[in-house]
Design a protein around this motif. Structure first.
Motif, PDB file in Angstrom:
ATOM      1  N   LEU A   1     -31.167 -39.503  -0.508  1.00 51.11           N
ATOM      2  CA  LEU A   1     -32.379 -38.804  -0.071  1.00 51.11           C
ATOM      3  C   LEU A   1     -32.052 -37.474   0.597  1.00 51.11           C
ATOM      4  O   LEU A   1     -32.689 -36.448   0.319  1.00 51.11           O
ATOM      5  CB  LEU A   1     -33.184 -39.692   0.883  1.00 51.11           C
ATOM      6  CG  LEU A   1     -33.721 -41.018   0.325  1.00 51.11           C
ATOM      7  CD1 LEU A   1     -34.499 -41.777   1.393  1.00 51.11           C
ATOM      8  CD2 LEU A   1     -34.587 -40.792  -0.902  1.00 51.11           C
ATOM      9  N   ILE A   2     -31.050 -37.483   1.468  1.00 57.22           N
ATOM     10  CA  ILE A   2     -30.664 -36.257   2.174  1.00 57.22           C
ATOM     11  C   ILE A   2     -30.081 -35.233   1.207  1.00 57.22           C
ATOM     12  O   ILE A   2     -30.354 -34.022   1.313  1.00 57.22           O
ATOM     13  CB  ILE A   2     -29.653 -36.583   3.295  1.00 57.22           C
ATOM     14  CG1 ILE A   2     -30.344 -37.397   4.397  1.00 57.22           C
ATOM     15  CG2 ILE A   2     -29.062 -35.305   3.886  1.00 57.22           C
ATOM     16  CD1 ILE A   2     -29.398 -37.976   5.431  1.00 57.22           C
ATOM     17  N   SER A   3     -29.277 -35.692   0.243  1.00 54.70           N
ATOM     18  CA  SER A   3     -28.649 -34.785  -0.736  1.00 54.70           C
ATOM     19  C   SER A   3     -29.697 -34.060  -1.568  1.00 54.70           C
ATOM     20  O   SER A   3     -29.579 -32.848  -1.813  1.00 54.70           O
ATOM     21  CB  SER A   3     -27.707 -35.570  -1.660  1.00 54.70           C
ATOM     22  OG  SER A   3     -26.649 -36.137  -0.930  1.00 54.70           O
ATOM     23  N   ILE A   4     -30.726 -34.781  -1.999  1.00 55.05           N
ATOM     24  CA  ILE A   4     -31.800 -34.152  -2.783  1.00 55.05           C
ATOM     25  C   ILE A   4     -32.500 -33.082  -1.941  1.00 55.05           C
ATOM     26  O   ILE A   4     -32.754 -31.967  -2.409  1.00 55.05           O
ATOM     27  CB  ILE A   4     -32.820 -35.205  -3.263  1.00 55.05           C
ATOM     28  CG1 ILE A   4     -32.164 -36.168  -4.247  1.00 55.05           C
ATOM     29  CG2 ILE A   4     -34.032 -34.533  -3.916  1.00 55.05           C
ATOM     30  CD1 ILE A   4     -33.027 -37.366  -4.602  1.00 55.05           C
ATOM     31  N   ALA A   5     -32.803 -33.441  -0.694  1.00 61.62           N
ATOM     32  CA  ALA A   5     -33.509 -32.502   0.185  1.00 61.62           C
ATOM     33  C   ALA A   5     -32.681 -31.254   0.457  1.00 61.62           C
ATOM     34  O   ALA A   5     -33.172 -30.129   0.333  1.00 61.62           O
ATOM     35  CB  ALA A   5     -33.862 -33.208   1.497  1.00 61.62           C
ATOM     36  N   LEU A   6     -31.412 -31.436   0.813  1.00 62.77           N
ATOM     37  CA  LEU A   6     -30.555 -30.293   1.140  1.00 62.77           C
ATOM     38  C   LEU A   6     -30.290 -29.421  -0.079  1.00 62.77           C
ATOM     39  O   LEU A   6     -30.234 -28.194   0.025  1.00 62.77           O
ATOM     40  CB  LEU A   6     -29.229 -30.780   1.735  1.00 62.77           C
ATOM     41  CG  LEU A   6     -29.326 -31.475   3.094  1.00 62.77           C
ATOM     42  CD1 LEU A   6     -27.948 -31.897   3.577  1.00 62.77           C
ATOM     43  CD2 LEU A   6     -30.004 -30.569   4.131  1.00 62.77           C
ATOM     44  N   SER A   7     -30.139 -30.051  -1.242  1.00 63.94           N
ATOM     45  CA  SER A   7     -29.925 -29.282  -2.478  1.00 63.94           C
ATOM     46  C   SER A   7     -31.112 -28.391  -2.788  1.00 63.94           C
ATOM     47  O   SER A   7     -30.953 -27.267  -3.281  1.00 63.94           O
ATOM     48  CB  SER A   7     -29.673 -30.233  -3.656  1.00 63.94           C
ATOM     49  OG  SER A   7     -28.504 -30.994  -3.445  1.00 63.94           O
ATOM     50  N   SER A   8     -32.317 -28.892  -2.488  1.00 63.42           N
ATOM     51  CA  SER A   8     -33.522 -28.103  -2.765  1.00 63.42           C
ATOM     52  C   SER A   8     -33.616 -26.867  -1.876  1.00 63.42           C
ATOM     53  O   SER A   8     -34.344 -25.926  -2.184  1.00 63.42           O
ATOM     54  CB  SER A   8     -34.775 -28.973  -2.577  1.00 63.42           C
ATOM     55  OG  SER A   8     -34.987 -29.275  -1.203  1.00 63.42           O
ATOM     56  N   ASN A   9     -32.868 -26.866  -0.753  1.00 66.74           N
ATOM     57  CA  ASN A   9     -32.888 -25.724   0.162  1.00 66.74           C
ATOM     58  C   ASN A   9     -31.940 -24.605  -0.253  1.00 66.74           C
ATOM     59  O   ASN A   9     -32.120 -23.451   0.143  1.00 66.74           O
ATOM     60  CB  ASN A   9     -32.534 -26.176   1.584  1.00 66.74           C
ATOM     61  CG  ASN A   9     -33.596 -27.074   2.182  1.00 66.74           C
ATOM     62  OD1 ASN A   9     -34.777 -26.919   1.905  1.00 66.74           O
ATOM     63  ND2 ASN A   9     -33.177 -28.028   2.995  1.00 66.74           N
ATOM     64  N   VAL A  10     -30.910 -24.967  -1.006  1.00 70.69           N
ATOM     65  CA  VAL A  10     -29.895 -23.962  -1.371  1.00 70.69           C
ATOM     66  C   VAL A  10     -29.960 -23.540  -2.832  1.00 70.69           C
ATOM     67  O   VAL A  10     -29.336 -22.562  -3.223  1.00 70.69           O
ATOM     68  CB  VAL A  10     -28.474 -24.488  -1.052  1.00 70.69           C
ATOM     69  CG1 VAL A  10     -28.322 -24.712   0.441  1.00 70.69           C
ATOM     70  CG2 VAL A  10     -28.169 -25.773  -1.811  1.00 70.69           C
ATOM     71  N   MET A  11     -30.698 -24.282  -3.630  1.00 64.53           N
ATOM     72  CA  MET A  11     -30.828 -23.919  -5.043  1.00 64.53           C
ATOM     73  C   MET A  11     -32.175 -24.381  -5.588  1.00 64.53           C
ATOM     74  O   MET A  11     -32.801 -25.270  -5.022  1.00 64.53           O
ATOM     75  CB  MET A  11     -29.689 -24.542  -5.871  1.00 64.53           C
ATOM     76  CG  MET A  11     -29.743 -26.053  -5.942  1.00 64.53           C
ATOM     77  SD  MET A  11     -28.419 -26.763  -6.943  1.00 64.53           S
ATOM     78  CE  MET A  11     -27.043 -26.629  -5.795  1.00 64.53           C
TER      79      MET A  11
END
Length: 254
Positions: free
Chosen positions: A106-116
């Motif tokens: 869940l955290i990986s999806i969220a953080l990825s959406s912030n950088v790409m």
């Protein structure tokens, strides 16, 4: 709520884990639908679409729905595999592993959406379904198949059956257990709904977008820490009490 297993589990433990996990599932369900327009907590609809595409000989298009189904299945498999593998280790809370993996996803999806810019919506759907497969599996195992939190169809079916049984006390004399089951299912439904409302508010009104998933992960992690902190506090209190009692006994003998 995570530590107690088997006969040591009570209605209170099941209510605690049911409310937390159904709330998280509600957040994931709404966030997934608003971001990628796909259901990400169950596979019933995806299976129907998969069959439809296969029946129309559109095999390539149906492959993606098969991947959705497989992702949920693999999450369920991995969760159960980890629990069985580490069950013999008495010092380890076996449910920490699948819960931690779910949080990381869940955290990986969220953080990825912030950088790409995430353009592969199918990948997001597969990851969310994998996370919900993990959750549904470990909550099923920890509660001995009493609690399920990622979809409501079976819950409404069971709730309808159990409410009808209240009208036949002679056929179903164990009223307390029946009422406990009804209470548990109502809690799951209400908190799934509440999680959906909170998820929708954070996603749309607060403009959290996919960062809403971090809220779900934070709730899961907090429930794990609460469990362990409470366990260690109780353990420390018992040791202190035992030492104090032993000291008094020693002083009394002298």
């Amino acid at each position: 709520m995570f530590r107690h297993q088997g006969k040591s589990r009570t209605l209170k433990h099941n209510l605690q884990i049911a409310t937390v996990l159904s709330f998280v599932a509600g957040i994931v369900n709404v966030t997934g639908f608003l971001s990628i327009k796909q259901l990400t907590t169950n596979v019933t609809g995806h299976f129907a679409l998969f069959i439809y595409d296969v029946a129309n000989f559109d095999f390539w298009r149906g492959t993606i729905y098969f991947l959705y189904i497989f992702s949920f299945l693999f999450g369920s498999f991995l969760s159960s595999f980890l629990i069985e593998k580490f069950r013999a280790n008495k010092k380890l809370n076996v449910f920490v592993l699948p819960t931690t993996i779910e949080c990381l996803v869940l955290i990986s999806i969220a953080l990825s959406s912030n950088v790409m810019k995430l353009e592969s919506f199918d990948t997001i759907a597969c990851l969310l379904l994998f996370a919900m497969g993990l959750q549904n599996s470990y909550v099923t195992k920890i509660s001995n198949a009493i609690v399920r939190t990622t979809h409501l169809t079976g819950l409404f079916t069971d709730l309808g059956i159990e409410i009808s049984q209240l009208f036949f006390p002679k056929l179903h004399p164990n009223r307390e257990k029946l009422k406990s089951n009804i209470q548990l299912r109502i809690y799951i439904i209400l908190f799934f709904f509440a999680g959906g409302l909170v998820g929708g508010f954070l996603y749309s009104k607060m403009d959290f977008k996919l960062n809403t998933l971090i809220v779900g992960a934070a709730i899961l992690l907090a429930s794990l820490f609460y469990d362990d902190i409470r366990y260690h506090l109780i353990k420390a209190r018992r040791k202190y009490t035992q030492k104090k009692t032993a000291k008094h006994k020693h002083a009394f003998r002298r």
